[in-house]
Design an enzyme around this catalytic site. Structure first.
Site, PDB file in Angstrom:
ATOM      1  CG  HIS A 148      -1.722   1.245   1.392  1.00 18.46           C
ATOM      2  ND1 HIS A 148      -3.033   1.354   0.976  1.00 18.46           N
ATOM      3  CD2 HIS A 148      -1.402   2.460   1.929  1.00 18.46           C
ATOM      4  CE1 HIS A 148      -3.472   2.574   1.247  1.00 18.46           C
ATOM      5  NE2 HIS A 148      -2.502   3.270   1.827  1.00 18.46           N
ATOM      6  CD  GLU A 149       1.668   3.792   3.704  1.00 18.27           C
ATOM      7  OE1 GLU A 149       1.998   4.841   3.110  1.00 18.27           O
ATOM      8  OE2 GLU A 149       0.601   3.693   4.341  1.00 18.27           O
TER       9      GLU A 149
ATOM     10  CG  HIS B  25       0.587   6.578  -0.501  1.00 19.91           C
ATOM     11  ND1 HIS B  25      -0.445   7.340  -1.020  1.00 19.91           N
ATOM     12  CD2 HIS B  25       0.077   5.930   0.580  1.00 19.91           C
ATOM     13  CE1 HIS B  25      -1.533   7.164  -0.274  1.00 19.91           C
ATOM     14  NE2 HIS B  25      -1.251   6.315   0.695  1.00 19.91           N
TER      15      HIS B  25
ATOM     16  CG  HIS C  29       0.512   9.383  -6.756  1.00 20.31           C
ATOM     17  ND1 HIS C  29      -0.612   9.730  -6.043  1.00 20.31           N
ATOM     18  CD2 HIS C  29       0.430  10.089  -7.916  1.00 20.31           C
ATOM     19  CE1 HIS C  29      -1.336  10.588  -6.750  1.00 20.31           C
ATOM     20  NE2 HIS C  29      -0.719  10.826  -7.874  1.00 20.31           N
TER      21      HIS C  29
END
Length: 679
Positions: free
Chosen positions: A466-467, A470, A473
Site C-alpha cells: 500500500h505505502e 504512494h 505516485h
C-alpha cells in the site's frame, strides 16, 4: 544573524538528487534555517506584488512557483524527521515552529495583493494562451487562496490568522501527547509464558524493547496506532490480550499530563469557528467543498449506505466467533477467534504465514518485482547515502532506458521516537521548472527482532504494498510546476494509487516470486493461495465496520456548527452517541481510532477527510477489475496507468484523469462485492 556557511540546511546539497545532508544536520540548525527561509519567501512574494504592470502568467505565476524553494526544502527535511525520529530536541523545535509556520502560511495565502493578481488572471482565463497545466495552475491557486480566506476583509483575516495559529499549536500538542502516552502505556510482561502464541522473532523484539528501556529479563509490547494490535490474533492468554487492548483504548484519555480530551475539543471548536468565518456551516462542509466529494452530505450518504450491511455482516461474524469460543467474546478476543474460525472454515491461519513473508524478500522479490514488471523501473541500494536514521535505507530508481527517476527510502522499523502507523512523504519534490527529481520515503512500524530475519505479518505485507503505491505516485508524477508535484492531489483521491498497488500482493506471478519459506525456500503452497483468495471477504464485516466507525466519528466531530461545538462536549458520550446514530456501536467491534488517539484527524491532514479511504476504494476496486480484464501485470497496462494517472500528479482534475484512464466514471459494484456488501 544566521551564518549560512555553518548551517547545512542553508547550503545547496552536494548529495545525489539534492538529498539533505543529514549526516551534518543537527536539531539546532532547523529553527534558524526556517527563520531565514520564511524571510526569503516573503521577499520573493513581495517582489511579485511590487510589479507595476498588469498581471501575466509570466510575471505572476512563474515567479510564484519558483518562490519558497528554500522553505520547502527545509520543511520537507524537518517534517520527515519530526514524524520518524522525534527526539526531545526535535519535539521542542516543532512546538516552537508550529505557530511560526501557521503565521507564514497565512501571510502568503491571505496576501491581498497577490490574490488580486491571481484573481485578475483567473477572471480573464479564457483569453490567455495557456497550456492545460498552466491553466489549471491559475484555477487551483485562485480556488485555494479563496478557500483559505484571501477574499475576507482585514478584521476577518486577523481573526482567521489567530485561529490558524492556535490550531497549529493544539494539533502539535495532540501529537506530542499521543506519542508520550503511547510510550508510557507499552505493556510489560514478566514472563514469556504470558506471550504464548507469539513467534520467536516477536518474542525477541519484545525482549529487546524491554531491554532498551532498562527492563532486562522482561518483555515489552509497544502499541500500534490503530485500536487493534497485531499480536491479538496470536496470543493464547485472554488476560494478555485484554491488557493490550485496554492500554490501546485508554491512550491520551487517562487524566494525566498527556490527556487529549480537552485538546481535541478545543480543536473542534476552533475549526468550527473558522469554517463559519469562511462562510461554511461546519468544518466538514469547508473541507469537502474542495474535494471530489463536494459536500458532507455526499460523504454521509456513502457511509450510511455501507454501514448497514457492514454492521449486519459483523453481527453474523460475531455469532460464529462466539460459537467457536463457546462464550461471549470481547473486542480483545475478536482477532484471536477470527483466526480460529478462518482456520475452521478455510483451513488457513494467516498468523502461521510469517515464515513465507521475510521482509527483504517481500521488498525485493515482491514489491520491487511488481513495479519492474509493470513500469520497467529498477532499484539499486545506495549504502553510501546517509539519511536521518540508520534504519532508513536508500534505493536509487532508474527507468528501463537507464534514465534516473529518483530516490526511494524505506524506514521499516518501529521506535519510541516514531509516530504510529504507516505513511509516505516526500523529501524532494519533482519539478521541471526547478529541475528536481523526487525523493520519497515510506515509513512502517514493524517490530525489529534482536537478531535474525524480520518476518512480516500478512497485514504488514499488505501495508508495505500500500505505502509503496504512494511512493510510486510521488516518484512518477512528472509536472512542470511544484504546486502539482507528487501526491499533491485532492485528499479523497490520494489513497487511490496506494490501494490499487495492494492488488499485486496476491497476484499469482508476484506472490510465487516472493512468498517462499524462510528455511526451505518452498513457495507458499497452491492450496494455501487458493484459500487466501477464497477468504478475501472473510471478516470484512468487522474490518469495514471498524473503519466506517472511525470515518463517521471524524464526520460527527467536524459536522458540528460553531454553536453546537461551543456546548459542553463529553468526549466519551459524544463518541457513543455518534456511533449509535450510524448503527456501529457494537462493543466487540471498536472504532479503528478513538478520538483521543485519532491522529489522522486531530494532528494529521485528514480532518473531515478520513472517509477518503473508502471513497478512493470505489476507484480502486473498479481499477482492479480493469487490470484483470486487460491482462494484469503487463508493461502496457503499467504504462497506461503511469501516464494517465500517476504521472499527472496534481496537474489535472483527478476525476478527469480517472475517466481518461478508465474510459468512464467508476462503478461502485466491485467495491460492494469485494467487501461482501452486495448481498
Amino acid at each position: 544573524m544566521t551564518d549560512a556557511s555553518a548551517n547545512p540546511l542553508l547550503l545547496p546539497s552536494r548529495l545525489p538528487y539534492q538529498l539533505p545532508d543529514y549526516a551534518h544536520i543537527r536539531p539546532e540548525h532547523y529553527l534558524p534555517a526556517f527563520e531565514l527561509a520564511f524571510e526569503e519567501h516573503l521577499q520573493e512574494v513581495a517582489a511579485i506584488t511590487r510589479v507595476r504592470s498588469m498581471p501575466t502568467f509570466e510575471n505572476t505565476m512563474v515567479p510564484l512557483e519558483t518562490s519558497g524553494q528554500l522553505l520547502g526544502d527545509v520543511a520537507r527535511a524537518f517534517y520527515t524527521v519530526s514524524s520518524s525520529d522525534a527526539t526531545d530536541e526535535i519535539q521542542a523545535v516543532e512546538e516552537k515552529l508550529a505557530p511560526l509556520m501557521a503565521a507564514h502560511e497565512d501571510a502568503i495565502q491571505l496576501d491581498g495583493q497577490l490574490y488580486w493578481r491571481i484573481k485578475t488572471l483567473h477572471d480573464k482565463l479564457d483569453t490567455l494562451e495557456l497550456d492545460a497545466e498552466q491553466r489549471y495552475l491559475v484555477q487551483r491557486w485562485y480556488r485555494e487562496m479563496t478557500h483559505a480566506g484571501a477574499g475576507l476583509d482585514d478584521d476577518a483575516k486577523k481573526r482567521l490568522t489567530e485561529l490558524n495559529t492556535q490550531l497549529s499549536t493544539l494539533t502539535t500538542a495532540f501529537d506530542k501527547n499521543l506519542l508520550a502516552d503511547t510510550n508510557e502505556l507499552a505493556v510489560v510482561f514478566d514472563d514469556a509464558s504470558e506471550l504464548a502464541g507469539l513467534s520467536d522473532g516477536e518474542l525477541s523484539a519484545a525482549s529487546q524493547a524491554a531491554t532498551d528501556r532498562g527492563l532486562d529479563g522482561k518483555y515489552l509490547v509497544t502499541l500500534v496506532l490503530p485500536t487493534g494490535h497485531p499480536y491479538l490474533s496470536s496470543l493464547t492468554d485472554h488476560g494478555a490480550r485484554e491488557r493490550i487492548m485496554a492500554a490501546s483504548r485508554t491512550r491520551a484519555s487517562r487524566g494525566n499530563d498527556h490527556d487529549n480530551r480537552e485538546t481535541l475539543v478545543q480543536i473542534v471548536r476552533l475549526r468550527a469557528e473558522r469554517a463559519q468565518l469562511l462562510g461554511y456551516a461546519s468544518h466538514a462542509a469547508y473541507v469537502t467543498a474542495d474535494e471530489t466529494a463536494g459536500t458532507p452530505e455526499a460523504v454521509h450518504d456513502l457511509l450510511r449506505r455501507l454501514a448497514v450491511p457492514a454492521a449486519r455482516n459483523a453481527h453474523h461474524e460475531q455469532a460464529a466467533l462466539q460459537a467457536s469460543a463457546g462464550s461471549d467474546i470481547t473486542a480483545a478476543d475478536w482477532a484471536f477467534y477470527t483466526e480460529k474460525v478462518r482456520q475452521a472454515q478455510y483451513a488457513i491461519d494467516t498468523t502461521a504465514l510469517r515464515p513465507w513473508f521475510e521482509a527483504e524478500r517481500v521488498l525485493r522479490d515482491g514489491v520491487f518485482y511488481a513495479a519492474t514488471k509493470l513500469y520497467g523501473i529498477t532499484f539499486t541500494e545506495r549504502d553510501d547515502l546517509q539519511t536521518y536514521h540508520p534504519d532508513a535505507r536508500v534505493f536509487e530508481v532508474h527507468n528501463e532506458d537507464g534514465s534516473p527517476q529518483g530516490l526511494y527510502i524505506l524506514d521499516l522499523y518501529t521506535r519510541d521516537t516514531k509516530r504510529g502507523g504507516a505513511w509516505m512523504n516526500s523529501i524532494v519534490d519533482q519539478s521541471a521548472l526547478r529541475g528536481t527529481k523526487a525523493v520519497v520515503v515510506n515509513n512502517l512500524n514493524v517490530s525489529k527482532p534482536a537478531s535474525g530475519p524480520t518476518l512480516l505479518s500478512f497485514d504488514e505485507v499488505n501495508t508495505l504494498f500500500h505505502e509503496f503505491g504512494h511512493a510510486l505516485h510521488g516518484l512518477f508524477a512528472t509536472v512542470t510546476f511544484p504546486h502539482f508535484a507528487g501526491t499533491e492531489v485532492f485528499r479523497d483521491f490520494v489513497e487511490f494509487p496506494s490501494q490499487v498497488n495492494e492488488m499485486w500482493m496476491l497476484w499469482p506471478e508476484v506472490l510465487e516470486n516472493y512468498a517462499k519459506h524462510l528455511e526451505t525456500g518452498e513457495p507458499l503452497p497452491a492450496d494455501v493461495v487458493e484459500k487466501l483468495h477464497a477468504s478475501e471477504s472473510f471478516n470484512q464485516g468487522f474490518e469495514t465496520s471498524e473503519y466506517l466507525a472511525a470515518a463517521w466519528l471524524d464526520q460527527a466531530w467536524h459536522s458540528l456548527s460553531r454553536e453546537a461545538a461551543a456546548a459542553d462536549l463529553d468526549v466519551a458520550g459524544f463518541e457513543a452517541s455518534a456511533l449509535a446514530d450510524i448503527g456501529l456501536d457494537n462493543p466487540a467491534v471498536p472504532t479503528r481510532y478513538s478520538s483521543t488517539y485519532f491522529q489522522h484527524v486531530f494532528s494529521g491532514g485528514y480532518s473531515a477527510g478520513y472517509y477518503s479511504y473508502i471513497w478512493s476504494e470505489v476507484l480502486d476496486a473498479d481499477t482492479v477489475e480493469w487490470f484483470k480484464e486487460n491482462g494484469g501485470l503487463t508493461r502496457a497496462n503499467g504504462d497506461r496507468f503511469r501516464q494517465r494517472l500517476l504521472g499527472v500528479g496534481g496537474s489535472k482534475d483527478p476525476l478527469e484523469a480517472y475517466r481518461d484512464f478508465r474510459g468512464r466514471d467508476a462503478d461502485i459494484a466491485p467495491l460492494l462485492k469485494r467487501r461482501g456488501l452486495d448481498g
